[in-house]
Design a protein around this motif. Structure first.
Motif, short mmCIF file in Angstrom:
data_model
loop_
_atom_site.label_atom_id
_atom_site.label_comp_id
_atom_site.label_asym_id
_atom_site.label_seq_id
_atom_site.Cartn_x
_atom_site.Cartn_y
_atom_site.Cartn_z
N ALA A 96 45.12 44.83 43.84
CA ALA A 96 43.80 44.95 44.46
C ALA A 96 42.68 44.49 43.53
O ALA A 96 41.60 44.11 43.99
CB ALA A 96 43.55 46.40 44.89
N SER A 97 42.93 44.52 42.23
CA SER A 97 41.93 44.09 41.26
C SER A 97 41.96 42.58 41.01
O SER A 97 41.01 42.01 40.48
CB SER A 97 42.14 44.82 39.93
OG SER A 97 42.09 46.21 40.08
N ALA A 98 43.08 41.95 41.37
CA ALA A 98 43.29 40.55 41.00
C ALA A 98 42.33 39.57 41.68
O ALA A 98 41.85 38.63 41.02
CB ALA A 98 44.74 40.15 41.28
N PRO A 99 42.01 39.70 42.98
CA PRO A 99 41.14 38.69 43.60
C PRO A 99 39.79 38.52 42.92
O PRO A 99 39.32 37.38 42.75
CB PRO A 99 40.99 39.21 45.04
CG PRO A 99 42.24 39.99 45.29
CD PRO A 99 42.54 40.65 43.98
N ALA A 100 39.15 39.61 42.51
CA ALA A 100 37.85 39.49 41.83
C ALA A 100 38.00 38.77 40.50
O ALA A 100 37.15 37.96 40.12
CB ALA A 100 37.25 40.88 41.61
N PHE A 101 39.09 39.04 39.78
CA PHE A 101 39.34 38.35 38.51
C PHE A 101 39.51 36.85 38.76
O PHE A 101 38.94 36.02 38.04
CB PHE A 101 40.61 38.91 37.86
CG PHE A 101 40.36 40.06 36.92
CD1 PHE A 101 40.92 40.06 35.65
CD2 PHE A 101 39.59 41.14 37.29
CE1 PHE A 101 40.71 41.11 34.76
CE2 PHE A 101 39.37 42.20 36.42
CZ PHE A 101 39.94 42.19 35.15
N ILE A 102 40.31 36.50 39.76
CA ILE A 102 40.61 35.09 40.02
C ILE A 102 39.35 34.34 40.43
O ILE A 102 39.08 33.22 39.95
CB ILE A 102 41.71 34.97 41.08
CG1 ILE A 102 43.04 35.49 40.49
CG2 ILE A 102 41.86 33.52 41.55
CD1 ILE A 102 44.14 35.66 41.52
N LEU A 103 38.55 34.94 41.31
CA LEU A 103 37.30 34.30 41.72
C LEU A 103 36.39 34.11 40.51
O LEU A 103 35.80 33.03 40.32
CB LEU A 103 36.60 35.16 42.77
CG LEU A 103 35.22 34.67 43.23
CD1 LEU A 103 35.32 33.28 43.85
CD2 LEU A 103 34.61 35.66 44.22
N ALA A 104 36.28 35.12 39.68
CA ALA A 104 35.43 35.03 38.48
C ALA A 104 35.92 33.94 37.54
O ALA A 104 35.12 33.22 36.92
CB ALA A 104 35.39 36.38 37.77
N GLN A 105 37.23 33.80 37.41
CA GLN A 105 37.79 32.78 36.53
C GLN A 105 37.44 31.37 37.01
O GLN A 105 37.06 30.51 36.21
CB GLN A 105 39.31 32.97 36.44
CG GLN A 105 39.71 34.21 35.66
CD GLN A 105 41.06 34.75 36.06
OE1 GLN A 105 41.78 34.17 36.88
NE2 GLN A 105 41.43 35.89 35.49
N PHE A 106 37.54 31.14 38.31
CA PHE A 106 37.19 29.82 38.83
C PHE A 106 35.69 29.56 38.69
O PHE A 106 35.28 28.44 38.40
CB PHE A 106 37.65 29.67 40.28
CG PHE A 106 39.11 29.39 40.43
CD1 PHE A 106 39.70 28.30 39.80
CD2 PHE A 106 39.91 30.20 41.22
CE1 PHE A 106 41.06 28.02 39.93
CE2 PHE A 106 41.27 29.93 41.37
CZ PHE A 106 41.84 28.85 40.73
N VAL A 107 34.88 30.59 38.89
CA VAL A 107 33.43 30.43 38.71
C VAL A 107 33.12 30.07 37.25
O VAL A 107 32.36 29.13 36.98
CB VAL A 107 32.68 31.72 39.11
CG1 VAL A 107 31.22 31.66 38.66
CG2 VAL A 107 32.76 31.93 40.62
N GLY A 108 33.72 30.79 36.32
CA GLY A 108 33.50 30.51 34.90
C GLY A 108 33.94 29.11 34.52
O GLY A 108 33.26 28.40 33.76
N ALA A 109 35.08 28.67 35.07
CA ALA A 109 35.59 27.34 34.77
C ALA A 109 34.66 26.26 35.28
O ALA A 109 34.36 25.28 34.57
CB ALA A 109 36.99 27.17 35.36
N LEU A 110 34.18 26.41 36.51
CA LEU A 110 33.30 25.39 37.10
C LEU A 110 31.94 25.36 36.40
O LEU A 110 31.36 24.29 36.20
CB LEU A 110 33.13 25.65 38.59
CG LEU A 110 34.39 25.38 39.44
CD1 LEU A 110 34.17 25.81 40.88
CD2 LEU A 110 34.79 23.91 39.37
#
Length: 223
Positions: free
Chosen positions: A193-207
């Motif tokens: 349940a915690s993973a989606p927010a992490f993944i979205l944040a990771q893609f935001v940081g990368a872009l």
């Protein structure tokens, strides 16, 4: 030397599997030996992960680029260093390799192979930490590749070791790693349940990093 796609994909999958075996395995070992001292367990986890990244990038970098990370692959596509078709294949083997690495770690330590993490990592501070962690990782890669390419493996390893400690999330900075760690109810785990927010944040940081450093590192044209 021309390297075919099949060998690149094997390198990406194998490298990501070994990375996750280190991340999860060192977390298990650190927790078992630390006798309840979370700081010592985290230090062990961070040092092992950083050291392994240096070695794995040295080994697999000349073959596939040693992304081991869908966020890194996304940046490569945005910079036109990789085709979309190849990138999708990279991401598939990164995710599969990451899951395999978790299961390898479980097997080495006598843990049940199939697990689901119950370790919640929720909240805006954790998600923001992943934006920062991934931004810094991409900045490290782009900066060193441009100016000191031979130092990239060491720089990435050092950055991730540091980021374990200066981010509230302990710097996952990798969607494949995040998904795989949800399959481990151990020290390194993250609840699904915690993973989606992490993944979205990771893609935001990368872009964000791709945009900022695309501008900072562009070659100036002279009139």
């Amino acid at each position: 030397m021309s390297i075919g796609l099949a060998r690149k994909l094997v390198a990406e999958g194998l490298g990501t599997a070994l990375l996750l075996a280190v991340v999860v395995g060192s977390g298990i070992m650190g927790e078992r030996l630390a006798a309840g001292n979370t700081a010592i367990a985290l230090l062990s986890n961070a040092l092992a992960t950083g050291a392994a990244l240096v070695v794995l990038i040295w080994i697999f970098g000349p073959i596939s680029g040693a992304h081991f990370n869908p966020a890194v692959t996304l940046v490569a596509v945005s910079r036109r260093d990789l085709s979309l078709r190849t990138a999708l294949a990279y991401v598939a083997v990164q995710i599969g390799g990451a899951a395999l690495g978790v299961w390898i770690a479980h097997a080495m330590f006598g843990e049940p192979i199939l697990q689901i993490s119950t370790k919640a990592r929720d909240g805006g501070a954790q998600a923001f930490s992943e934006v920062v962690a991934t931004f810094g990782l991409i900045a490290t890669i782009l900066g060193t590749v441009r100016f000191r390419p031979d130092s990239t493996p060491m720089a990435v390893g050092l950055y991730i070791t540091a980021a374990y400690w200066f981010t509230a999330s302990t710097s996952f900075a990798n969607p494949a790693v995040t998904l795989a760690r949800s399959l481990s109810d151990t020290f390194a785990g993250i609840a699904p349940a915690s993973a989606p927010a992490f993944i979205l944040a990771q893609f935001v940081g990368a872009l964000l990093a791709a945009g900022v450093f695309g501008w900072l590192l562009q070659t100036e044209r002279t009139a």
